[in-house]
Write an enzyme that holds these catalytic residues in place. Structure first.
Site, mmCIF file in Angstrom:
data_model
loop_
_atom_site.group_PDB
_atom_site.id
_atom_site.type_symbol
_atom_site.label_atom_id
_atom_site.label_comp_id
_atom_site.label_asym_id
_atom_site.label_seq_id
_atom_site.Cartn_x
_atom_site.Cartn_y
_atom_site.Cartn_z
ATOM 1 N N ASP A 1 -25.875 52.991 21.772
ATOM 2 C CA ASP A 1 -25.890 52.647 23.197
ATOM 3 C C ASP A 1 -26.763 51.415 23.358
ATOM 4 O OD1 ASP A 1 -26.329 52.425 25.987
ATOM 5 O OD2 ASP A 1 -25.993 54.572 26.257
ATOM 6 N N ARG B 1 -13.533 59.201 29.990
ATOM 7 C CA ARG B 1 -12.359 58.715 30.691
ATOM 8 C C ARG B 1 -11.246 58.500 29.670
ATOM 9 N NH1 ARG B 1 -14.657 60.397 34.399
ATOM 10 N NH2 ARG B 1 -15.082 59.439 36.448
ATOM 11 N N GLU C 1 -2.985 61.003 33.959
ATOM 12 C CA GLU C 1 -3.237 62.385 34.366
ATOM 13 C C GLU C 1 -2.492 62.685 35.667
ATOM 14 O OE1 GLU C 1 -7.459 62.942 34.619
ATOM 15 O OE2 GLU C 1 -7.791 62.401 32.508
ATOM 16 N N ILE D 1 -25.620 62.948 30.150
ATOM 17 C CA ILE D 1 -24.762 63.991 29.569
ATOM 18 C C ILE D 1 -24.941 64.045 28.065
ATOM 19 C CG2 ILE D 1 -22.366 64.672 29.184
ATOM 20 C CD1 ILE D 1 -21.790 63.457 31.997
ATOM 21 N N ASP E 1 -10.528 66.171 27.187
ATOM 22 C CA ASP E 1 -10.476 66.676 28.555
ATOM 23 C C ASP E 1 -9.902 65.626 29.495
ATOM 24 O OD1 ASP E 1 -11.104 68.767 30.538
ATOM 25 O OD2 ASP E 1 -12.486 67.269 31.330
ATOM 26 N N HIS F 1 -8.862 67.859 32.541
ATOM 27 C CA HIS F 1 -9.951 67.175 33.255
ATOM 28 C C HIS F 1 -10.785 68.214 34.012
ATOM 29 C CE1 HIS F 1 -11.046 62.981 34.973
ATOM 30 N NE2 HIS F 1 -12.098 63.768 35.055
#
Length: 332
Positions: free
Chosen positions: A174, A235, A264, A155, A259, A283
């Site tokens: 990363d 997340r 949630e 992504i 998002d 989400h």
């Protein structure tokens, strides 16, 4: 006969379900309640279960199921599944690692642009009778600004390609991706500490594990610049929301586009929902209609293909043999 439990009201198409699962002779049961107790009861006599991100498949759920062979996650992330418990009990975990990669990157980009141009704030002001371009913080150009990607999976790589057209300098951190791979995307690899000190915008793309829970808390927000905007489509618990609220109140960062949230749906009194410098979507970065249509056959086929007879499952468990829990690295 095999029994498959479906607990997914976002992505499971009933027509595809019938074609893929019922055509194999499996009995298909639907579970609407997304709780540990309901999941444990549903899988007590089931061979497989297909779940969304909201259904907890805990150790209790896995150990309650004598016949369970496979847990299918309808999406990428497997943080709601106890993968270790599954492996210890000979249960295979499968997901869809290429699901909605483009859609999530587009949603992250949309949140970035909405924050950078203060679109919701101006929209609300105009609709309530205020026609004033000077409302709120001054706007900055995106070109020549620096955006940091935390995580550089599929992504983040798609997002990096989009960002180049806007003239942004893109850096990433990363530990699982080398610098040469990042260079292929015109992205510079930096340390996590170096990223915090350098960015004007920050976009989060890491899975939720114990190590990444509250990865962004008070200390991290203090190190970001006061004009930095944070985007999270990964997340919710990766961000400590209390620390985020405090950072916004203190002016330590400029805003956030979220998002995902720690809880949630959020509580009605969640203070982030009342802030003009925070944009929240429900989400919703997962797939559009065509992508959702592709997902159900994939999960159904995985559940079907990994099934075995109840006798074989019992024998394998008695022998202490485990099947691989093939949970891939979450790039959402």
């Amino acid at each position: 006969d095999q029994t498959i439990v479906l607990c997914d009201d976002k992505t499971v198409d009933r027509t595809d379900r019938a074609e893929i699962l019922e055509a194999t002779g499996a009995t298909v049961e639907t579970l609407d309640e997304k709780t540990e107790a309901a999941a444990a009861a549903a899988v007590s006599d089931a061979d497989g279960i297909i779940v969304d991100a909201a259904t907890p498949v805990t150790r209790r759920v896995v150990e309650r199921a004598d016949r369970l062979q496979v847990v299918g996650r309808a999406g990428i992330g497997v943080d709601n599944i106890d993968v270790e418990a599954a492996a210890q009990n000979g249960v295979t975990v499968v997901n869809v690692p290429d699901y909605s990669l483009e859609e999530v990157s587009v949603h992250a980009f949309a949140l970035l642009l909405a924050c950078a141009r203060a679109i919701p704030r101006y929209d609300r002001a105009v609709k309530t009778g205020t026609w004033d371009w000077k409302t709120g913080r001054p706007l900055n150009r995106l070109s020549n600004e620096t955006l940091g990607l935390v995580g550089f999976g599929s992504i983040a790589r798609r997002l990096a390609a989009k960002l180049r057209t806007f003239g942004l300098d893109v850096i990433a951190t990363d530990p699982h991706v080398d610098a040469s791979t990042m260079r292929d995307y015109d992205v510079e690899k930096v340390s996590f500490d170096g990223l915090l000190e350098s960015v004007d915008y920050l976009s989060i793309h890491v899975p939720l594990y114990n190590e990444t829970r509250h990865m962004f808390s008070t200390g991290e927000f203090e190190r970001l610049s006061e004009h930095c905007t944070v985007i999270n489509t990964s997340r919710g618990p990766i961000i400590d929301e209390d620390a985020l609220r405090e950072a916004l109140e203190a002016g330590e960062i400029a805003g956030a586009g979220l998002d995902v949230l720690e809880s949630e749906p959020p509580a009605a009194d969640n203070p982030l929902l009342r802030r003009d410098d925070v944009i929240v979507t429900p989400h919703r970065r997962y797939g559009v209609a065509k992508q959702v249509g592709r997902l159900t056959p994939k999960r159904g086929e995985s559940a079907r293909d990994r099934a075995e007879t109840p006798a074989a499952t019992a024998e394998r468990r008695r022998a202490g043999t485990t099947r691989e829990s093939a949970a891939v690295r979450d790039t959402a």
